[in-house]
Scaffold this active site. Structure first.
Site, PDB file in Angstrom:
ATOM      1  N   CYS A 133       0.954  -1.169  -0.053  1.00 53.24           N
ATOM      2  CA  CYS A 133      -0.093  -0.057  -0.225  1.00 53.24           C
ATOM      3  C   CYS A 133       0.869   1.291  -0.110  1.00 53.24           C
ATOM      4  O   CYS A 133       1.313   1.472   0.989  1.00 53.24           O
ATOM      5  CB  CYS A 133      -1.007  -0.019   1.298  1.00 53.24           C
ATOM      6  N   CYS A 136      -0.381   4.079   2.269  1.00 51.91           N
ATOM      7  CA  CYS A 136      -0.117   4.010   3.649  1.00 51.91           C
ATOM      8  C   CYS A 136       1.167   4.112   4.108  1.00 51.91           C
ATOM      9  O   CYS A 136       1.600   4.807   5.223  1.00 51.91           O
ATOM     10  CB  CYS A 136      -0.644   2.509   4.233  1.00 51.91           C
ATOM     11  N   ASP A 137       2.369   3.674   3.309  1.00 47.43           N
ATOM     12  CA  ASP A 137       3.484   3.443   3.805  1.00 47.43           C
ATOM     13  C   ASP A 137       4.578   4.443   2.946  1.00 47.43           C
ATOM     14  O   ASP A 137       5.837   4.232   3.451  1.00 47.43           O
ATOM     15  CB  ASP A 137       3.925   2.054   3.534  1.00 47.43           C
TER      16      ASP A 137
END
Ligand code: NAP
Length: 331
Positions: A133, A136-137
């Site tokens: 992701c 997300c990261d």
């Protein structure tokens, strides 16, 4: 007992909920305890959902869908289905909290989960440099060198997004031609931070406690080489989430839930499926939404047919007043 329980909170689940709620079916939607909103929660700008000419952020689109579903009476539960009993006219859904719910019908719209490469280092270093992701990261890879694995739209989207943070992004693709749409390809080709590594697959992810590199295998001549880097984003597609219905519903050769023609009817009466979990091909937010519509209309037909047949004894009265089959969808 409820008339319908919808499992899944992506575009298919929420669209089914909007239609079912507007038909006074008072749906309960099980949204998951950690992944509510589905795959669009992990994307940035959605540029191809009709009605948003300036694009809309994935999480904002999902928030709007939920608001619309709740406005007509959908009840959303942030919990996970751990057990599903679909035999017989009364379906039972057991949640992680221990609660159970009964319904006359189920819409299964659990979407799909990111596909894994399936190599040792990938699993060992997941969360320590291996990610599925970018939104997300990505932040953790400021001024770092990273790789995105895959050649589809997801890989192009992630690679382009990650150049906001990383100093260099390799795209590792097993062929020398991308699967991604032209517009996404061109955007990635034009980005100076992105370098394509063609005809290559990731044979291993290297590092003790964190990713330090990858082992690349040339898919043409089989030779291997190491590429030092700090992170790997895997974007090689998705697999339908069907673990709850193995041995309960028929699946296709693609691993998706089998449905009857263009309908959402599964192999079990009263159980309907929609979205990525039935779709090995198109898998767009807008096709999933259309598929959710089909499922809600099929549920209406099904409940109306039960009412016509005088079933179920428990609360046939409650489903009086449903639109008859001919009128379904006219709203
Ligand atoms: P996809 O289109 O199935 O592409 C998967 C890519 O990963 C392919 O290039 C494939 O290689 C590669 N791959 C598959 N298994 C692999 C493995 N084991 N090792 C190495 N490479 C592997 O999946 P996606 O990119 O996630 O897209 C899924 C759907 O969502 C598509 O319909 C796409 O259009 C849509 N989508 C749209 C947008 C957008 O419009 N903004 C954004 C993201 C996704 P091959 O090409 O060799 O098969």
């Amino acid at each position: 007992m409820r008339k319908v329980i919808i499992i899944g909170s992506g575009p298919a689940g929420f669209t089914a909920a909007i239609y079912a709620a507007r038909a006074n079916l008072e749906p309960l939607l099980i949204a998951s305890s950690v992944e509510a909103g589905g795959e669009l929660m992990n994307t940035t700008e959605v540029e191809n959902f009709p009605g948003f000419p300036e694009a809309i952020m994935g999480p904002d689109l999902m928030a709007k869908m939920q608001e619309q579903a709740e406005r007509f009476g959908t009840v959303v539960a942030y919990d996970d289905v751990v057990e599903l009993d679909v035999d017989g006219p009364v379906k039972t859904v057991t949640l992680g909290s221990g609660k159970t719910h009964e319904a006359e019908s189920i819409v299964f719209a659990t979407g799909s989960a990111p596909r894994k490469i399936g190599i040792e280092g990938e699993a060992r270093l997941s969360g320590r440099g291996v990610s599925y992701c970018a939104t997300c990261d990505g932040f953790f890879f400021r001024e770092r060198t990273i790789a995105v694995v895959g050649g589809g739209d997801s890989a192009m989207e992630e690679a382009t997004f990650l150049t906001k943070f990383a100093s260099k992004v390799y795209v590792i693709h097993r062929r020398e031609e991308l699967r991604a749409s032209k517009i996404m390809q061109e955007r990635a080709f034009a980005n100076e931070k992105i370098e394509f590594v063609w005809n290559s697959e990731v044979a291993d992810v290297l590092g003790e406690d964190a990713v330090t590199g990858i082992l690349l295998r040339d898919t043409v001549d089989g030779s291997t080489r190491e590429l030092p880097l700090d992170g790997v984003f895997v974007a090689i597609g998705n697999d339908p989430r069907t673990h709850l219905v193995h041995n309960k519903l028929d699946l296709t050769e693609h691993g998706t839930i089998w449905v009857d023609g263009r309908s959402s009817r599964t192999s079990v009466p009263g159980v309907f499926a929609a979205g990525d979990v039935i779709d090995p091909t198109y898998r767009q937010a807008v096709t999933a939404a259309g598929s959710g519509t089909v499922a809600a209309l099929d549920v209406e037909h099904y409940l109306a047919s039960l009412a016509d047949a005088g079933q179920p004894a428990a609360d046939a009265a409650e489903i009086d007043g449903l639109p008859d089959a001919a009128a379904v969808g006219a709203a």
